[in-house]
Design an enzyme around this catalytic site. Structure first.
Site, PDB file in Angstrom:
ATOM      1  N   SER A 144      -0.889  13.391  -0.476  1.00 39.22           N
ATOM      2  CA  SER A 144      -2.054  13.325   0.247  1.00 39.22           C
ATOM      3  C   SER A 144      -3.104  14.565   0.278  1.00 39.22           C
ATOM      4  CB  SER A 144      -2.038  13.083   1.629  1.00 39.22           C
ATOM      5  OG  SER A 144      -3.098  12.772   2.360  1.00 39.22           O
ATOM      6  N   TYR A 157       1.961  14.668   9.848  1.00 42.88           N
ATOM      7  CA  TYR A 157       1.678  13.951   8.628  1.00 42.88           C
ATOM      8  C   TYR A 157       1.375  15.290   7.348  1.00 42.88           C
ATOM      9  CZ  TYR A 157      -0.762  10.858   5.268  1.00 42.88           C
ATOM     10  OH  TYR A 157      -1.140  10.088   3.933  1.00 42.88           O
TER      11      TYR A 157
HETATM   12  N1  LIG Z   1      -4.691   5.258   2.347  1.00 38.74           N
HETATM   13  C1  LIG Z   1      -5.061   6.497   2.387  1.00 38.74           C
HETATM   14  O1  LIG Z   1      -6.102   6.921   2.618  1.00 38.74           O
HETATM   15  C2  LIG Z   1      -4.134   7.415   1.961  1.00 38.74           C
HETATM   16  C3  LIG Z   1      -4.385   8.715   1.434  1.00 38.74           C
HETATM   17  C4  LIG Z   1      -3.550   9.668   1.234  1.00 38.74           C
HETATM   18  C5  LIG Z   1      -2.301   9.511   0.939  1.00 38.74           C
HETATM   19  N2  LIG Z   1      -1.838   8.119   1.094  1.00 38.74           N
HETATM   20  C6  LIG Z   1      -0.215   7.846   1.146  1.00 38.74           C
HETATM   21  O2  LIG Z   1      -0.290   6.823   0.250  1.00 38.74           O
HETATM   22  C7  LIG Z   1       0.779   6.069   0.726  1.00 38.74           C
HETATM   23  C8  LIG Z   1       0.434   4.644   1.050  1.00 38.74           C
HETATM   24  O3  LIG Z   1      -0.669   4.563   2.209  1.00 38.74           O
HETATM   25  P1  LIG Z   1      -1.108   3.092   2.589  1.00 38.74           P
HETATM   26  O4  LIG Z   1      -2.354   3.496   3.088  1.00 38.74           O
HETATM   27  O5  LIG Z   1      -0.858   2.175   1.818  1.00 38.74           O
HETATM   28  O6  LIG Z   1      -0.033   3.307   3.699  1.00 38.74           O
HETATM   29  P2  LIG Z   1       0.569   1.763   4.689  1.00 38.74           P
HETATM   30  O7  LIG Z   1       1.090   2.482   5.668  1.00 38.74           O
HETATM   31  O8  LIG Z   1      -0.382   0.694   4.378  1.00 38.74           O
HETATM   32  O9  LIG Z   1       2.104   1.721   3.874  1.00 38.74           O
HETATM   33  C9  LIG Z   1       2.888   2.235   4.008  1.00 38.74           C
HETATM   34  C10 LIG Z   1       4.070   1.288   3.323  1.00 38.74           C
HETATM   35  O10 LIG Z   1       5.410   2.046   3.568  1.00 38.74           O
HETATM   36  C11 LIG Z   1       6.444   1.301   4.173  1.00 38.74           C
HETATM   37  N3  LIG Z   1       7.367   2.230   4.704  1.00 38.74           N
HETATM   38  C12 LIG Z   1       7.310   2.781   6.005  1.00 38.74           C
HETATM   39  N4  LIG Z   1       8.544   3.544   6.408  1.00 38.74           N
HETATM   40  C13 LIG Z   1       9.257   2.905   5.469  1.00 38.74           C
HETATM   41  C14 LIG Z   1      10.602   3.374   5.029  1.00 38.74           C
HETATM   42  N5  LIG Z   1      11.434   4.224   5.841  1.00 38.74           N
HETATM   43  N6  LIG Z   1      11.246   2.976   3.969  1.00 38.74           N
HETATM   44  C15 LIG Z   1      10.677   2.067   3.026  1.00 38.74           C
HETATM   45  N7  LIG Z   1       9.389   1.916   3.219  1.00 38.74           N
HETATM   46  C16 LIG Z   1       8.817   2.098   4.265  1.00 38.74           C
HETATM   47  C17 LIG Z   1       5.697   0.467   5.329  1.00 38.74           C
HETATM   48  O11 LIG Z   1       6.364  -0.688   5.417  1.00 38.74           O
HETATM   49  C18 LIG Z   1       4.305   0.025   4.213  1.00 38.74           C
HETATM   50  O12 LIG Z   1       4.563  -1.035   3.684  1.00 38.74           O
HETATM   51  C19 LIG Z   1       1.590   6.809   1.856  1.00 38.74           C
HETATM   52  O13 LIG Z   1       2.437   7.758   1.322  1.00 38.74           O
HETATM   53  C20 LIG Z   1       0.371   7.414   2.386  1.00 38.74           C
HETATM   54  O14 LIG Z   1       0.558   8.696   3.257  1.00 38.74           O
HETATM   55  C21 LIG Z   1      -2.740   7.255   1.651  1.00 38.74           C
END
Ligand SMILES: NC(=O)c1ccc[n+]([C@@H]2O[C@H](COP(=O)([O-])OP(=O)(O)OC[C@H]3O[C@@H](n4cnc5c(N)ncnc54)[C@H](O)[C@@H]3O)[C@@H](O)[C@H]2O)c1
Length: 252
Positions: A144, A157
């Protein structure tokens, strides 16, 4: 198609970016293993993929639990004959509160680190032996730009993602001789439900203004970078962090 005959695992594929990744990989011909701790959403993605004519399997997985990650790798290889691609996307992101490092409960710090950092390590460790049997593979970690912005009141985070960026390079060095490439994507703000429900809209518009690409980032914007790193299109690329944030961080 870029991934015909390949088998890909996506952790955290039950919603958001992970779900989009699962569809992107499947559209390029991969059989996709949907690994998520959330059984309801994970099973729905499995059903949606199958409905669209793709090969898919849901395996309920807690990436922070070693036995669970071993079982994930075992079931993936049993169902589809091997493993070629691992996307370490799961993280504690949806609903993660903004709080000062002084208020932050120790348990929440531990959980954020356990899922993003330990989870990336454990899934990679569980999958590597299967990739060696195939003569190589590609691992894509989800970082990220929070690791560069050091988002205020999100210390847990930020450091978890900085650790994922660092781990990418360590794992890439150890796995290079086995033909396994390890890279990382560092998305900027992407309008998943998780983002929209936790990041104030004025912060999102301020970020969009700072970007060189003057619009909000969408989940679909993440698929191109993933397919590049997951497939042979990036056969000569390993140990890299690809920043996909519309052009804010220019020296990631
Ligand atoms: N959305 C953004 O703006 C953004 C930006 C930078 C990075 N990210 C990264 O991208 C990824 C996805 O983001 P998102 O917005 O889709 O997040 P989200 O929270 O919607 O999805 C995360 C998923 O991970 C699953 N999860 C959580 N703990 C878990 C575990 N212990 N084992 C297995 N699965 C587990 C959740 O159930 C969920 O389905 C994450 O790594 C997030 O940090 C997101």
């Amino acid at each position: 198609m870029l991934l015909e005959g390949k088998v890909a695992i996506v952790t955290g594929a039950g919603q958001g970016i992970g779900r989009e990744y699962a569809f992107g990989l499947a559209r390029e011909g991969a059989a996709v293993v949907v690994a998520d701790i959330d059984e309801v959403h994970g099973k729905q993605v499995e059903a949606d993929l199958r409905e669209a004519g793709h090969q898919a399997l849901f395996v309920r997985t807690d990436v922070s639990d070693e036995e669970s990650t071993k079982e994930l790798a075992r079931q993936a290889a049993e169902a589809f004959g091997g493993i070629d691609v691992l996307v370490n996307n799961a993280a504690i992101y949806a609903g993660l509160p903004y709080e000062s490092f002084e208020e932050m409960p120790v348990e929440r710090f531990d959980r954020v680190m356990a899922v993003a950092v330990k989870g990336t390590w454990l899934c990679t460790r569980a999958v590597a032996p299967y990739m060696r049997l195939r003569g190589g593979g590609s691992i894509v970690n989800q970082g990220s730009t929070a690791a560069y912005h050091h988002t205020p009141r999100r210390m847990n985070y930020n450091v978890s993602k900085a650790a994922v960026h660092g781990m990418t390079k360590s794992l890439a060095k150890e796995l290079g001789a086995d033909g396994i490439r390890v890279n990382c994507i560092a998305p900027g703000a992407i309008d998943t439900e998780a983002t929209v429900s936790t990041v104030p809209s004025e912060v999102l518009s301020r970020l969009a203004d700072m970007q060189l690409v003057k619009r909000q980032g969408h989940v679909a914007d993440m698929v191109g970078p993933l397919l590049f790193l997951a497939s042979d299109q990036s056969a000569f690329v390993s140990g890299q962090v690809l920043v996909a944030d519309g052009g804010v961080i220019l020296n990631g």
